[in-house]
Design an enzyme around this catalytic site. Sequence first.
Site, PDB file in Angstrom:
ATOM      1  CD1 TRP A  99      18.416   7.517 -41.266  1.00 52.79           C
ATOM      2  CD2 TRP A  99      16.278   7.640 -41.997  1.00 52.79           C
ATOM      3  NE1 TRP A  99      18.237   6.661 -42.073  1.00 52.79           N
ATOM      4  CE2 TRP A  99      16.925   6.873 -42.729  1.00 52.79           C
ATOM      5  CE3 TRP A  99      14.919   8.068 -42.367  1.00 52.79           C
ATOM      6  CZ2 TRP A  99      16.381   6.044 -43.827  1.00 52.79           C
ATOM      7  CZ3 TRP A  99      14.128   7.145 -43.406  1.00 52.79           C
ATOM      8  CH2 TRP A  99      15.087   6.362 -43.957  1.00 52.79           C
ATOM      9  CG  ASP A 166      15.217   6.990 -35.508  1.00 54.56           C
ATOM     10  OD1 ASP A 166      15.469   5.835 -35.461  1.00 54.56           O
ATOM     11  OD2 ASP A 166      15.292   7.740 -36.338  1.00 54.56           O
ATOM     12  CE  LYS A 190      17.523   0.639 -41.019  1.00 55.19           C
ATOM     13  NZ  LYS A 190      16.797   1.842 -41.104  1.00 55.19           N
TER      14      LYS A 190
END
Length: 357
Positions: A99, A166, A190
């Site tokens: 990511w 993030d 999430k």
Amino acid sequence: MKKYNFTAGPCILAPEVLKGTADACIEFDGMGLSLMEISHRSKNFQKVMDEAQALVKELLNLPEDYEVLFVGGGASTQFCYMPYNLLEKKAAYLNTGVWAKKAMKEAKLFGEVVEIASSAADNYTYIPKEYEIPADADYLHITTNNTIYGTELHHDIDSPIPVVADMSSDIFSRVFDPTKYAVIYGGAQKNLSIAGVTFVIIRKDMLGRVSRELPTMIDYRTHANKGSMFNTPPVVPIYTALLTLRWMKANGGVPEMERRAKERAELLYAEIDRNSLFHGPVTCKEDRSYMNICFVLNEEYKHLEAEFLEFATARGMHGIKGHRDVGGFRASCYNAMPLEGVQELVKVMQEFEAAHK
Ligand SMILES: *Cc1c(COP(=O)(O)O)cnc(C)c1O
């Protein structure tokens, strides 16, 4: 048989959040209409937006000068929004996984990108600790929890430049000092909601930082100036986020979410370390994630991979197959995972060991 959902994302939600969302999709707020068929400008939805933003501020202890935005596009779109809005000349990135790498790739379209450290050569099995943050960069980008590899930064970073984080997969699971962050963003699917909404928490001084012209929808100011209602926001995922925020608040807030996360993680890591069939791939134990707990079979037992997956799945353990980049297994234990789910998984691992040792 009871199923436990260990999927990495989209993932488990608290039962009352599921039920509340389902009910609102049939009839919302006593209106005789579905949440899906009312205007986002109605006062009934405005209440949802206002309360959701207020609860994010309250649960994270955000100071006054932070805006909470709910936008579309997922965390992946933020990889591009971030440099578009913030990168004038140069940005620093800590490369702790796929990511982070994807975020870097987008940033390169807008300016110079300095990779201050990387654990790529060791398949991201730890979080680099030695690095220098260039004082002349516009921001430092970090990924606080590396969902795929099961590593997590358990502390805030002291940085001379604004930190952009993030936090897709560990927001609301760890108490942190918000003043250490200039921007926090993530896909909500999430720890917060279902897929379709992305949260962006931005300190007001980070708005309008670059000289380039920004397309309207990409400019954070557009959303901040309109209370995140410039255009039609994803109403159902925002409502699900509100229900999750209420659930977290009723359950002791972030400190209690953190306590539960640690309790689950310690139990499962203790079994991974004890069990003679498995080990954890994260080499630096202090970097082990409380959210995504990876474990692999030892070399001599590797041939049992498919068998263990089948065995565990038959016992109600859903979604424990590891990411293809790591292999083995990954138990994602987001906030809504009850301790008993992990207790059951531990039992399953012990029974499998007894049958194969
Ligand atoms: C899941 C995830 C993403 C991608 O999120 P999308 O909303 O699917 O774009 C980005 N970063 C991290 C850390 C993630 O866990």
